[in-house]
Design a protein around this motif. Structure first.
Motif, PDB file in Angstrom:
ATOM      1  N   LEU A   1      41.049  -7.742  19.783  1.00 29.18           N
ATOM      2  CA  LEU A   1      40.081  -7.279  20.769  1.00 29.18           C
ATOM      3  C   LEU A   1      40.824  -6.634  21.937  1.00 29.18           C
ATOM      4  O   LEU A   1      41.890  -7.070  22.345  1.00 29.18           O
ATOM      5  CB  LEU A   1      39.185  -8.427  21.245  1.00 29.18           C
ATOM      6  N   SER A   2      40.255  -5.558  22.426  1.00 24.70           N
ATOM      7  CA  SER A   2      40.825  -4.838  23.558  1.00 24.70           C
ATOM      8  C   SER A   2      40.136  -5.298  24.832  1.00 24.70           C
ATOM      9  O   SER A   2      38.901  -5.376  24.889  1.00 24.70           O
ATOM     10  CB  SER A   2      40.630  -3.329  23.376  1.00 24.70           C
ATOM     11  N   TYR A   3      40.944  -5.612  25.860  1.00 24.63           N
ATOM     12  CA  TYR A   3      40.349  -5.996  27.142  1.00 24.63           C
ATOM     13  C   TYR A   3      40.437  -4.870  28.168  1.00 24.63           C
ATOM     14  O   TYR A   3      40.492  -5.100  29.374  1.00 24.63           O
ATOM     15  CB  TYR A   3      40.955  -7.298  27.673  1.00 24.63           C
ATOM     16  N   ALA A   4      40.389  -3.636  27.665  1.00 27.15           N
ATOM     17  CA  ALA A   4      40.363  -2.476  28.549  1.00 27.15           C
ATOM     18  C   ALA A   4      38.926  -2.204  28.988  1.00 27.15           C
ATOM     19  O   ALA A   4      38.336  -1.151  28.681  1.00 27.15           O
ATOM     20  CB  ALA A   4      40.956  -1.254  27.853  1.00 27.15           C
ATOM     21  N   THR A   5      38.364  -3.170  29.693  1.00 31.70           N
ATOM     22  CA  THR A   5      37.005  -3.029  30.223  1.00 31.70           C
ATOM     23  C   THR A   5      36.879  -3.915  31.458  1.00 31.70           C
ATOM     24  O   THR A   5      37.819  -4.627  31.813  1.00 31.70           O
ATOM     25  CB  THR A   5      35.959  -3.394  29.145  1.00 31.70           C
ATOM     26  N   SER A   6      35.747  -3.888  32.099  1.00 33.76           N
ATOM     27  CA  SER A   6      35.590  -4.539  33.393  1.00 33.76           C
ATOM     28  C   SER A   6      35.536  -6.056  33.278  1.00 33.76           C
ATOM     29  O   SER A   6      35.252  -6.619  32.209  1.00 33.76           O
ATOM     30  CB  SER A   6      34.306  -4.050  34.063  1.00 33.76           C
ATOM     31  N   ASP A   7      35.781  -6.734  34.409  1.00 30.20           N
ATOM     32  CA  ASP A   7      35.708  -8.193  34.434  1.00 30.20           C
ATOM     33  C   ASP A   7      34.345  -8.688  34.007  1.00 30.20           C
ATOM     34  O   ASP A   7      34.230  -9.675  33.255  1.00 30.20           O
ATOM     35  CB  ASP A   7      36.009  -8.712  35.847  1.00 30.20           C
ATOM     36  N   ASP A   8      33.291  -8.035  34.478  1.00 28.02           N
ATOM     37  CA  ASP A   8      31.938  -8.465  34.130  1.00 28.02           C
ATOM     38  C   ASP A   8      31.722  -8.410  32.617  1.00 28.02           C
ATOM     39  O   ASP A   8      31.116  -9.327  32.033  1.00 28.02           O
ATOM     40  CB  ASP A   8      30.901  -7.598  34.839  1.00 28.02           C
ATOM     41  N   ARG A   9      32.199  -7.339  32.001  1.00 30.81           N
ATOM     42  CA  ARG A   9      32.034  -7.204  30.556  1.00 30.81           C
ATOM     43  C   ARG A   9      32.876  -8.240  29.807  1.00 30.81           C
ATOM     44  O   ARG A   9      32.471  -8.753  28.766  1.00 30.81           O
ATOM     45  CB  ARG A   9      32.418  -5.793  30.109  1.00 30.81           C
ATOM     46  N   LEU A  10      34.047  -8.554  30.336  1.00 27.96           N
ATOM     47  CA  LEU A  10      34.891  -9.563  29.694  1.00 27.96           C
ATOM     48  C   LEU A  10      34.253 -10.942  29.768  1.00 27.96           C
ATOM     49  O   LEU A  10      34.284 -11.709  28.790  1.00 27.96           O
ATOM     50  CB  LEU A  10      36.271  -9.576  30.336  1.00 27.96           C
ATOM     51  N   HIS A  11      33.669 -11.270  30.921  1.00 30.42           N
ATOM     52  CA  HIS A  11      32.967 -12.552  31.033  1.00 30.42           C
ATOM     53  C   HIS A  11      31.783 -12.605  30.071  1.00 30.42           C
ATOM     54  O   HIS A  11      31.541 -13.637  29.421  1.00 30.42           O
ATOM     55  CB  HIS A  11      32.482 -12.766  32.471  1.00 30.42           C
ATOM     56  N   LEU A  12      31.055 -11.505  29.975  1.00 34.86           N
ATOM     57  CA  LEU A  12      29.926 -11.459  29.058  1.00 34.86           C
ATOM     58  C   LEU A  12      30.396 -11.637  27.617  1.00 34.86           C
ATOM     59  O   LEU A  12      29.780 -12.377  26.834  1.00 34.86           O
ATOM     60  CB  LEU A  12      29.176 -10.135  29.217  1.00 34.86           C
ATOM     61  N   ALA A  13      31.504 -10.979  27.263  1.00 32.52           N
ATOM     62  CA  ALA A  13      32.043 -11.113  25.906  1.00 32.52           C
ATOM     63  C   ALA A  13      32.448 -12.560  25.630  1.00 32.52           C
ATOM     64  O   ALA A  13      32.185 -13.097  24.542  1.00 32.52           O
ATOM     65  CB  ALA A  13      33.239 -10.183  25.726  1.00 32.52           C
ATOM     66  N   ALA A  14      33.112 -13.182  26.596  1.00 32.13           N
ATOM     67  CA  ALA A  14      33.536 -14.571  26.416  1.00 32.13           C
ATOM     68  C   ALA A  14      32.333 -15.489  26.260  1.00 32.13           C
ATOM     69  O   ALA A  14      32.336 -16.421  25.429  1.00 32.13           O
ATOM     70  CB  ALA A  14      34.401 -15.005  27.589  1.00 32.13           C
ATOM     71  N   ASP A  15      31.291 -15.266  27.048  1.00 23.34           N
ATOM     72  CA  ASP A  15      30.070 -16.069  26.936  1.00 23.34           C
ATOM     73  C   ASP A  15      29.467 -15.938  25.534  1.00 23.34           C
ATOM     74  O   ASP A  15      29.102 -16.937  24.898  1.00 23.34           O
ATOM     75  CB  ASP A  15      29.038 -15.623  27.970  1.00 23.34           C
ATOM     76  N   ARG A  16      29.359 -14.694  25.074  1.00 25.31           N
ATOM     77  CA  ARG A  16      28.740 -14.457  23.771  1.00 25.31           C
ATOM     78  C   ARG A  16      29.605 -15.000  22.640  1.00 25.31           C
ATOM     79  O   ARG A  16      29.077 -15.552  21.660  1.00 25.31           O
ATOM     80  CB  ARG A  16      28.493 -12.957  23.589  1.00 25.31           C
ATOM     81  N   LEU A  17      30.917 -14.830  22.761  1.00 23.76           N
ATOM     82  CA  LEU A  17      31.815 -15.321  21.729  1.00 23.76           C
ATOM     83  C   LEU A  17      31.730 -16.841  21.616  1.00 23.76           C
ATOM     84  O   LEU A  17      31.630 -17.401  20.516  1.00 23.76           O
ATOM     85  CB  LEU A  17      33.244 -14.887  22.036  1.00 23.76           C
ATOM     86  N   ALA A  18      31.751 -17.515  22.753  1.00 24.56           N
ATOM     87  CA  ALA A  18      31.676 -18.982  22.760  1.00 24.56           C
ATOM     88  C   ALA A  18      30.368 -19.443  22.127  1.00 24.56           C
ATOM     89  O   ALA A  18      30.361 -20.395  21.326  1.00 24.56           O
ATOM     90  CB  ALA A  18      31.819 -19.520  24.191  1.00 24.56           C
ATOM     91  N   ALA A  19      29.271 -18.806  22.509  1.00 28.19           N
ATOM     92  CA  ALA A  19      27.975 -19.198  21.970  1.00 28.19           C
ATOM     93  C   ALA A  19      27.884 -18.932  20.463  1.00 28.19           C
ATOM     94  O   ALA A  19      27.345 -19.758  19.705  1.00 28.19           O
ATOM     95  CB  ALA A  19      26.865 -18.438  22.698  1.00 28.19           C
ATOM     96  N   ALA A  20      28.439 -17.796  20.029  1.00 30.00           N
ATOM     97  CA  ALA A  20      28.397 -17.457  18.598  1.00 30.00           C
ATOM     98  C   ALA A  20      29.206 -18.454  17.780  1.00 30.00           C
ATOM     99  O   ALA A  20      28.766 -18.896  16.697  1.00 30.00           O
ATOM    100  CB  ALA A  20      28.936 -16.050  18.394  1.00 30.00           C
ATOM    101  N   LEU A  21      30.366 -18.849  18.274  1.00 25.72           N
ATOM    102  CA  LEU A  21      31.190 -19.806  17.540  1.00 25.72           C
ATOM    103  C   LEU A  21      30.565 -21.205  17.528  1.00 25.72           C
ATOM    104  O   LEU A  21      30.694 -21.947  16.552  1.00 25.72           O
ATOM    105  CB  LEU A  21      32.585 -19.848  18.146  1.00 25.72           C
ATOM    106  N   GLU A  22      29.885 -21.539  18.609  1.00 26.84           N
ATOM    107  CA  GLU A  22      29.222 -22.836  18.675  1.00 26.84           C
ATOM    108  C   GLU A  22      28.113 -22.951  17.653  1.00 26.84           C
ATOM    109  O   GLU A  22      27.818 -24.055  17.132  1.00 26.84           O
ATOM    110  CB  GLU A  22      28.663 -23.035  20.091  1.00 26.84           C
ATOM    111  N   ARG A  23      27.519 -21.824  17.284  1.00 27.35           N
ATOM    112  CA  ARG A  23      26.396 -21.834  16.334  1.00 27.35           C
ATOM    113  C   ARG A  23      26.835 -21.907  14.887  1.00 27.35           C
ATOM    114  O   ARG A  23      26.015 -22.072  13.990  1.00 27.35           O
ATOM    115  CB  ARG A  23      25.502 -20.610  16.553  1.00 27.35           C
ATOM    116  N   LEU A  24      28.144 -21.753  14.644  1.00 27.02           N
ATOM    117  CA  LEU A  24      28.627 -21.866  13.262  1.00 27.02           C
ATOM    118  C   LEU A  24      28.664 -23.342  12.845  1.00 27.02           C
ATOM    119  O   LEU A  24      29.042 -24.198  13.630  1.00 27.02           O
ATOM    120  CB  LEU A  24      30.032 -21.258  13.141  1.00 27.02           C
ATOM    121  N   SER A  25      28.292 -23.589  11.621  1.00 26.82           N
ATOM    122  CA  SER A  25      28.265 -24.979  11.124  1.00 26.82           C
ATOM    123  C   SER A  25      29.138 -25.133   9.878  1.00 26.82           C
ATOM    124  O   SER A  25      29.528 -24.170   9.245  1.00 26.82           O
ATOM    125  CB  SER A  25      26.837 -25.402  10.824  1.00 26.82           C
TER     126      SER A  25
END
Length: 399
Positions: free
Chosen positions: A375-399
């Motif tokens: 993953l490339s982090y050549a984007t804004s802090d806000d977008r990185l936080h959003l990506a981290a939020d979504r990634l964490a939530a997506a992984l939490e939903r895996l069973s």
């Protein structure tokens, strides 16, 4: 109808995911795009102004095949002054991006069956460029335990009579691994001791200026002068100066090789844009303070994501010391099931699942390491936080 060479080509995994991301966005979905290796900054103002002046001055005609004299002289100053690599304008070649320079180097030297040694994970295009020119990529295995750094003993074991090239990309795409002078000296010693003394070394330094934590840049031709007759040092303006669309890459190396590459370019595209060349000369000769400032921004973004990822159980992201990528190990999540019943069987399915969850990444199999993602982090802090939020939530939903 088509050549056998074409049948061997695979679509770029980076471009495949980028296109899927564009389609998702066009469909109205919210996606944090972390696929492309492209700085999100504008080209420095003084570089654009130099291009405008070049147009006004009528610098819109053919240049020499291997680059305009002013640009090659600027490249010589860069190599000599910044890297301690003696060279002249006759030892320099300029192409439409570093990719073309690398392609021409392999086309000029590879014969069917020649082997190219490259540490994995590696930039996806290396594999196809090698294959297009009849070569065979031999990956040097690495581990997240060592920060994806190749080990001298692995290099020594891989060298054979068929070895034609060793490729070192530092800082690395996709892992961000940057080799120290000491590590490069260890590689140089392996090369010196090898019974096979005729293979070449390509040093891909395109991320030279994007280094973190006070890491000093080192390149093989600088620290192993006795090997310079075998080293092609490749660089460009795309990453450091946010000039991806200008398409200017360059290299210095053995004159016979440079002349062979120029002969090939003569029959392909003659030369890159004369205006782009004027802009590239201004980038190399101009102030570098903005480059250093942007490097600090990239380091901050790296630290932001590493801090966020540290709280995600099972996601292992080694700390890179250069470039603007993370290369997390996601093998802990393979074999799990998504909420829609989909089995996450490999990193390609994993990346597809994340795209559905609003985060676009590239599967590591395209870089020679299945079970990982880039993953490339050549984007804004806000977008990185959003990506981290979504990634964490997506992984939490895996069973």
């Amino acid at each position: 109808m088509f050549s056998t060479t074409l049948s061997k080509l695979r679509p770029s995994p980076i471009q495949v995911m980028a296109e899927q991301t564009r389609q998702a966005v066009r469909a109205g979905r919210s996606v944090v795009d972390m696929t492309l290796g492209e700085p999100d900054f504008p080209t420095p103002e003084h570089v654009g102004e130099a291009a405008v002046r070049a147009i006004a001055a009528g610098q819109t005609r053919y240049t020499p095949i291997n680059g305009s004299v002013p640009l090659r002289e600027a490249i010589v100053r860069k190599f000599q002054g910044h890297n301690g690599i003696p060279c002249t304008a006759a030892d320099v070649t300029v192409g439409c991006g570093a990719k073309q320079v690398i392609y021409q180097a392999f086309l000029a030297t590879l014969t069917p069956g020649d082997e190219v040694l490259i540490p994995a994970p590696y930039w996806a295009s290396y594999a196809d460029i090698v294959g297009m020119n009849g070569g065979v990529l031999r990956a040097l295995e690495t581990s997240p335990d060592t920060g994806y750094a190749a080990q001298p003993q692995a290099l020594a074991a891989a060298i054979t009579a068929r070895t034609k090239w060793l490729v070192l990309n530092s800082p690395s795409n996709p892992s961000g691994t940057a080799y120290t002078a000491e590590q490069l000296l260890a590689f140089a010693e392996v090369v010196r001791r090898s019974h096979h003394r005729d293979f070449l070394i390509l040093s891909d330094d395109i991320y030279e200026h994007i280094l973190f934590d006070g890491t000093r840049f080192a390149t093989l031709a600088e620290i192993a002068p006795d090997l310079r007759h075998r080293i092609l040092t490749v660089n460009g303006v795309s990453k450091a100066y946010a000039m991806t669309g200008w398409r200017v890459g360059y290299a210095c190396g053995p004159r016979a090789l440079v002349e062979a590459m120029t002969k090939i370019q003569m029959q392909i595209n003659s030369h890159t844009s004369s205006v782009s060349q004027a802009a590239a000369a201004a980038a190399l000769d101009g102030p570098q303070d903005e480059v250093r400032r942007r490097c600090q921004v990239f380091q901050h973004r790296r630290d932001l994501l590493l801090e966020r990822f540290a709280g995600i159980h099972g996601l292992r992201a080694p700390r890179p010391n250069g470039a603007f990528y993370l290369f997390p190990d996601v093998r802990a999540f393979l074999g799990r099931t998504a909420p829609d019943g989909r089995m996450i069987s490999d990193d390609v399915v994993f990346a597809s699942y994340l795209l559905d969850e609003g985060v676009a990444v590239v599967p590591g199999s395209g870089f020679g390491m299945p079970g990982f993602i880039r993953l490339s982090y050549a984007t804004s802090d806000d977008r990185l936080h959003l990506a981290a939020d979504r990634l964490a939530a997506a992984l939490e939903r895996l069973s």
